[in-house]
Scaffold this motif. Structure first.
Motif, mmCIF file in Angstrom:
data_model
loop_
_atom_site.group_PDB
_atom_site.id
_atom_site.type_symbol
_atom_site.label_atom_id
_atom_site.label_comp_id
_atom_site.label_asym_id
_atom_site.label_seq_id
_atom_site.Cartn_x
_atom_site.Cartn_y
_atom_site.Cartn_z
ATOM 1 N N VAL A 282 0.760 -1.261 -0.003
ATOM 2 C CA VAL A 282 -0.097 -0.039 0.101
ATOM 3 C C VAL A 282 0.763 1.327 -0.086
ATOM 4 N N LEU A 283 1.898 1.324 0.642
ATOM 5 C CA LEU A 283 2.839 2.371 0.780
ATOM 6 C C LEU A 283 3.379 2.794 -0.420
ATOM 7 N N GLU A 284 3.722 1.469 -1.223
ATOM 8 C CA GLU A 284 4.437 1.943 -2.651
ATOM 9 C C GLU A 284 3.087 2.340 -3.723
ATOM 10 N N GLN A 285 2.058 2.013 -3.381
ATOM 11 C CA GLN A 285 0.835 2.430 -4.274
ATOM 12 C C GLN A 285 0.775 3.804 -3.922
ATOM 13 N N VAL A 286 0.700 4.444 -2.763
ATOM 14 C CA VAL A 286 0.382 5.903 -2.512
ATOM 15 C C VAL A 286 1.726 6.553 -2.454
ATOM 16 N N ARG B 102 -2.720 8.688 3.151
ATOM 17 C CA ARG B 102 -3.475 7.945 2.294
ATOM 18 C C ARG B 102 -3.214 6.611 2.669
ATOM 19 N N ALA B 103 -1.940 6.174 2.996
ATOM 20 C CA ALA B 103 -1.997 4.674 3.337
ATOM 21 C C ALA B 103 -2.711 4.205 4.596
ATOM 22 N N ALA B 104 -2.717 5.053 5.553
ATOM 23 C CA ALA B 104 -3.464 4.818 6.710
ATOM 24 C C ALA B 104 -4.844 4.774 6.371
ATOM 25 N N SER B 105 -5.367 5.644 5.648
ATOM 26 C CA SER B 105 -6.852 5.548 5.078
ATOM 27 C C SER B 105 -6.927 4.389 4.308
#
Ligand SMILES: Nc1ncnc2c1ncn2[C@@H]1O[C@H](COP(=O)(O)OP(=O)(O)O)[C@@H](O)[C@H]1O
Ligand SMILES: [Mg+2]
Length: 317
Positions: A285-289, A295-298
């Motif tokens: 997810v971190l990569e994606q955002v 945004r990652a937390a959301s």
């Protein structure tokens, strides 16, 4: 068709024990005339196997005709199959031979046969049993010598049990039933297939790519391929186009393949623990955002603080 062309048209990749067995049976069936039923999900290779059975057998110089049952409207199907005489119905200005007649000496492939309506099933049964029929509006009985191959992507036994498919027709068409397993149940075939599709693209000069990077190969092997080999082929064709050099990187694979949770671990030796999965998913997810914590937390459905704690626990940058 030359033998070489027929070979090229019917090249079946089979690395898994299941597909090797399918191919062995198909090779034997090519030389005898028994009706074959190919069962399997969409994209598992039913059409390819139907061609294989025709072109690797003594009928290879005869016609191969396919009837895709779902795409022909019911009222046209009968004349499509049986043909008609002039004046048989309003639009029948000329006599026309049907596909059964045209397939004489060759193979008739009933694709998606579960889709046939009961009235057609009854008419077809007679042809299958007697190898004789009349054109619509005709009186002359025509005899044919055709080899029948059928395919179904729905469970025909269930259709028989539910009363939507005639049992007698089922038995006639399924003298030899063959199951094509979904790709996710024969993962040994995935990379050999991907390599084959990639080298085809190279032959067509659409790409310079020769191999898949390790992570790309892992992702391909781990994905569940709901569209089976057809989906794999499109994915490889796309990735080949996007590949900048001789190696296809995971980044060239489409989102539906990359974003599979299973893409994080499948194809590896050891089953992951829940922690492994959590860690891998957070990384993903971190990569994606692009590292955007909010945004990652959301996306992860946790607070920024909880995310920060997890990153610290897992030693993530
Ligand atoms: N074992 C295989 N080896 C090589 N190509 C395959 C194999 N199985 C399927 N394909 C290819 O995948 C695509 C989909 O197969 P197809 O026979 O049309 O599937 P189905 O009729 O079951 O939907 C075709 O391009 C076909 O040539
Ligand atoms: Mg098909």
């Amino acid at each position: 068709m030359t033998a070489a062309a027929a070979d090229a048209l019917t090249r079946v990749v089979a690395a898994s024990p299941a597909m090797k067995e399918v191919l062995k049976i198909a090779s034997r069936l090519a030389t005898v005339g028994s009706p074959v039923m190919l069962e399997g999900e969409s994209g598992t290779g039913k059409d390819l196997l139907a061609h294989f059975i025709h072109y690797r057998g003594p009928r290879r110089d005869g016609p191969f005709l396919k009837i895709h049952c779902p795409s022909i409207p019911e009222d046209l199907l009968e004349s499509e199959l049986f043909g008609h005489e002039k004046g048989a119905f309003t639009d029948a200005r000329q006599a026309k031979a049907g596909k059964i007649e045209l397939a004489d000496g060759g193979t008739l492939y009933f694709d998606q046969v579960h889709d046939l309506q009961p009235a057609m099933q009854a008419k077809l049964l007679r042809v299958v049993e007697e190898r004789r029929f009349e054109r619509l509006g005709g009186t002359r009985t025509i005899e044919v010598d055709v080899r029948l191959v059928s395919s179904a992507s729905q469970d025909l036994r269930q259709a028989v049990a539910a009363g939507t498919f005639r049992e007698d027709l089922y038995h006639r068409l399924s003298v030899v039933p063959m199951q094509l397993p979904p790709l996710r149940e024969r993962r040994e075939d995935i990379l050999p297939l991907a390599d084959t599709f990639l080298s085809r693209e190279r032959e067509r000069q659409t790409t310079r790519a020769r191999t898949f990077a390790r992570d790309a190969a892992d992702v391909l092997r781990g994905y569940h391929w709901p569209g089976n080999v057809r989906e794999l082929r499109s994915v490889v064709e796309r990735a080949a186009l996007l590949a900048g050099d001789e190696v296809v990187q995971a980044a060239a694979l489409p989102p539906q393949v990359l974003e599979q949770p299973s893409a994080l671990w499948m194809g590896r030796e050891r089953r992951p623990s829940l922690k492994d999965v959590e860690q891998a998913y957070i990384r993903h997810v971190l990569e994606q955002v692009q590292g955007n914590q909010t945004r990652a937390a959301s996306v992860l459905g946790i607070s920024r603080k909880a995310l920060w704690e997890k990153r610290r626990r897992y030693g993530m940058p």
